[in-house]
Design a protein around this motif. Structure first.
Motif, PDB file in Angstrom:
ATOM      1  N   UNK A  81     -28.040 -32.649  -2.562  1.00 38.64           N
ATOM      2  CA  UNK A  81     -27.671 -33.339  -3.786  1.00 38.64           C
ATOM      3  C   UNK A  81     -26.981 -32.346  -4.719  1.00 38.64           C
ATOM      4  N   UNK A  82     -25.803 -32.738  -5.198  1.00 40.54           N
ATOM      5  CA  UNK A  82     -25.058 -31.931  -6.153  1.00 40.54           C
ATOM      6  C   UNK A  82     -25.144 -32.612  -7.511  1.00 40.54           C
ATOM      7  N   UNK A  83     -25.732 -31.902  -8.474  1.00 37.33           N
ATOM      8  CA  UNK A  83     -25.843 -32.447  -9.828  1.00 37.33           C
ATOM      9  C   UNK A  83     -24.596 -32.062 -10.633  1.00 37.33           C
ATOM     10  N   UNK A  84     -24.132 -32.989 -11.455  1.00 35.86           N
ATOM     11  CA  UNK A  84     -22.945 -32.723 -12.260  1.00 35.86           C
ATOM     12  C   UNK A  84     -23.140 -33.236 -13.684  1.00 35.86           C
ATOM     13  N   UNK A  85     -22.981 -32.325 -14.656  1.00 32.53           N
ATOM     14  CA  UNK A  85     -22.942 -32.703 -16.063  1.00 32.53           C
ATOM     15  C   UNK A  85     -21.493 -32.970 -16.450  1.00 32.53           C
ATOM     16  N   UNK A  86     -21.259 -33.460 -17.661  1.00 38.15           N
ATOM     17  CA  UNK A  86     -19.867 -33.713 -18.048  1.00 38.15           C
ATOM     18  C   UNK A  86     -19.100 -32.405 -18.199  1.00 38.15           C
ATOM     19  N   UNK A  87     -19.817 -31.283 -18.314  1.00 35.57           N
ATOM     20  CA  UNK A  87     -19.179 -29.975 -18.374  1.00 35.57           C
ATOM     21  C   UNK A  87     -18.798 -29.450 -16.999  1.00 35.57           C
ATOM     22  N   UNK A  88     -19.328 -30.077 -15.947  1.00 35.64           N
ATOM     23  CA  UNK A  88     -19.003 -29.654 -14.588  1.00 35.64           C
ATOM     24  C   UNK A  88     -20.225 -29.643 -13.693  1.00 35.64           C
ATOM     25  N   UNK A  89     -20.052 -29.373 -12.396  1.00 35.59           N
ATOM     26  CA  UNK A  89     -21.173 -29.339 -11.457  1.00 35.59           C
ATOM     27  C   UNK A  89     -22.087 -28.152 -11.722  1.00 35.59           C
ATOM     28  N   UNK A  90     -23.367 -28.299 -11.357  1.00 38.16           N
ATOM     29  CA  UNK A  90     -24.328 -27.200 -11.473  1.00 38.16           C
ATOM     30  C   UNK A  90     -24.069 -26.255 -10.305  1.00 38.16           C
ATOM     31  N   UNK A  91     -23.577 -25.081 -10.628  1.00 39.44           N
ATOM     32  CA  UNK A  91     -23.016 -24.205  -9.614  1.00 39.44           C
ATOM     33  C   UNK A  91     -24.061 -23.337  -8.912  1.00 39.44           C
ATOM     34  N   UNK A  92     -25.304 -23.322  -9.434  1.00 36.58           N
ATOM     35  CA  UNK A  92     -26.330 -22.475  -8.794  1.00 36.58           C
ATOM     36  C   UNK A  92     -27.539 -23.274  -8.323  1.00 36.58           C
TER      37      UNK A  92
END
Length: 598
Positions: free
Chosen positions: A401-412
């Motif tokens: 699962x890749x989480x994404x905020x409006x600022x961008x994906x959670x990269x870590x």
């Protein structure tokens, strides 16, 4: 003597066995070379197309219409570089293990690529393409497919046979425009890596202190080394210097491990090496023996076999409004058009700028809900992408699962333990959202095609208005004797207190991007009096302008032969969210700029 005869007889038997086996292997695992002579009939062409290869093997395509020209470009590039194209689209999609089978050495790369979402960003671009550009990309794809459908896997590439021995079954899928667009994201990532320096600087300052780090993270030597644009090219520039590069506003000691424990320095896609940089220059005819401009370009992308570049000539016969191309230069095997080269009127060269187009924001996750984050005192839902990683062998697929905020994906998120093969899932300690200009709607393919058609300085600059990421140094020359320089690309306008050097808090709009610097305020010069323009990844403009052009700049090779980068220059705004009242250290042209807000 009897023993010696037995030994010699044995050697002969072994040689015969090896010879027969070698012949079998060569016959089994090598493919016939592409057809370079004669006439072939291909469904999908509207008219006769001629391909002439020069003494260096460079193909020149002559066609009467744009559709046939682009179709044949796809066909020829697949002829010469199909496996490279296959690998490039799997790299962009994050499906490398579909080529190899499950392996811990590649799992991290697939996880990271799926997390940053090169394919998702390319799909967004595809949805916003103009009909004209989409038609050319589809014609290119049709040409690729005409070639790959005419041969078996073993005839297309030696690699399919070798990997087949290991139990990997690689279905050959048709080429689609998305595969070309994905490669633009791979290149944008290779040419804009500020997120890695943000993480490194956060760790270094936390461990060593700002004063120690500043001794090694040095500023570009303004006043000692020439900038690309000289002071006399900016007569309206402020005399005051911008903020110091060594300001450390931001968060220290941030978790630095990326999704998949990916390490770009391993050179998985592009290779690696010391002293990578690039150079180009253009000289006016006033300084040349011929009386005409000279332009040279040396883009130092990673060395590979085969080369990352592909040389080609694309010629409409006749050149007309319906078929406006007549140029030669270098492209990428997965791409349509010419990236660096010339047509019958203008020539252009490209080097990397190194603008800071990436930022990291520490997200505050809801302790009661892993899929929500804090934004302006309210919990927002994240977008969740289910990414299934499949393998070329019989191993079971893995879903993350890749989480994404409006600022961008959670990269870590989704860090990976190579020893155990375990994927660790969400990271709620220091989750970092990744903001990048390549996530904006990109028109770079349209820029390339328009650049190929440009006939003069104004049309050249109009094409570069569409060149959004990665930012590049373009030098220009034309047959009328003109020379010029233009920097295109989206440059984020950051809020007050956000230097772009370190990760910042992402729980409110305090550090959100406010827009992008307008194209007409980006560095540009036309026919400078000095008669030349030269770039080598150094500072673009005098110091007074660096408060709105964030960049990672190359210093020279000094006495200690150390290649030094300045990661410090950043936008400095002291105004409100609409960018007004920008402060005395900002150039006059930017003080009243209007910016978009989210």
């Amino acid at each position: 003597m009897k023993i010696l005869r037995f030994v010699l007889f044995g050697i002969i038997i072994i040689a015969v066995i090896l010879g027969v086996s070698g012949a079998f292997i060569v016959n089994r695992f090598t493919q016939d070379p592409p057809t370079h002579d004669g006439t072939i009939s291909i469904a999908g062409l509207n008219d006769t197309v001629e391909i002439i290869r020069d003494e260096y093997g460079v193909p020149h395509i002559y066609a009467s219409n744009t559709q046939d020209l682009r179709f044949t470009q796809g066909y020829v590039q697949a002829q010469d570089r199909w496996w490279q194209m296959e690998f490039s689209r799997h790299a962009g999609r994050g499906t490398l293990q579909e080529l190899t089978g499950k392996t811990n050495s590649l799992m991290g790369a697939d996880i990271f690529i799926r997390t940053v979402g090169w394919r998702r960003a390319a799909e967004n671009d595809l949805a916003n393409l103009s009909d004209e550009v989409l038609a050319e990309l589809q014609s290119f794809a049709d040409g690729v497919n005409a070639y790959i459908s005419s041969r078996s896997a073993g005839e297309l590439a030696f690699e399919y046979n070798v990997l087949g021995i290991t139990g990997v079954d690689i279905p050959i899928e048709p080429w689609v425009p998305l595969d070309t667009l994905v490669w633009t994201k791979v290149m944008a990532d290779d040419l804009s890596g500020n997120q890695s320096s943000e993480r490194l600087l956060s760790e270094l300052i936390d461990a060593l202190g700002e004063e120690v780090v500043a001794d090694y993270w040095v500023e570009f030597p303004f006043g000692m080394k020439p900038t690309i644009i000289h002071p006399q090219d900016f007569p309206t520039a402020d005399d005051t210097a911008s903020q110091t590069a060594n300001s450390s506003a931001g968060l220290l000691g941030i978790e630095t491990q990326l999704a998949g424990n990916y390490d770009a320095s391993q050179g998985l896609i592009f290779g690696n090496g010391d002293g990578i940089g690039s150079n180009n220059w253009v000289v006016s005819g006033d300084l040349t023996e011929s009386g005409m401009p000279l332009l040279a370009n040396d883009p130092h992308l990673g060395i590979g076999m085969p080369s990352i570049w592909y040389e080609i000539g694309l010629h409409c016969q006749p050149v007309s409004e319906d078929c406006p191309y007549n140029g030669r230069g270098f492209t990428f095997p997965a791409s349509a058009g010419i990236v660096i080269g010339h047509n019958e009127r203008i020539g252009w060269g490209v080097t990397n700028v190194g603008w800071d187009t990436q930022d990291l924001y520490r997200i505050t996750v809801n302790p009661d809900n892993d899929l929500q984050y804090l934004w302006n005192d309210e919990w927002r839902d994240m977008v969740v992408h289910e990414e299934t990683i499949s393998f070329g062998d019989s191993a079971e697929p893995v879903t993350i699962q890749v989480r994404e905020a409006h600022l961008g994906p959670i990269i870590n998120d989704n860090r990976f333990d190579r020893e155990t093969g375990e994927i660790l899932g969400f990271n709620n300690e220091d989750p970092l959202a990744f903001r990048w200009t390549a996530y904006e709607n990109s028109t770079i393919l349209e820029a390339i095609l328009q650049l190929n058609r440009a006939q003069n300085w104004d049309e050249f600059r109009d094409a570069l208005r569409l060149w959004d990421t990665p930012a590049q140094n373009f030098v220009y020359a034309d047959v009328d004797g003109n020379i010029g320089y233009q920097t295109p690309g989206n440059v984020p306008i950051r809020a007050a207190g956000h230097t772009g050097r370190l990760p910042v808090d992402g729980s409110s709009d305090e550090f959100e991007w406010l827009g992008f610097v307008p194209f007409d305020l980006l560095p540009s010069v036309f026919n400078p009096e000095r008669g030349y323009i030269a770039t080598a990844n150094q500072a673009l403009v005098p110091m007074a302008y660096y408060d709105y052009l964030a960049a990672e700049l190359a210093d020279d090779y000094g006495e200690d032969a150390q290649y030094v980068f300045d990661y410090g220059w950043a936008i400095w705004l002291s105004g409100t969210a609409n960018c007004r009242n920008a402060g005395k250290h900002r150039p006059a042209q930017l003080r009243d700029i209007q910016c978009d807000t989210r």
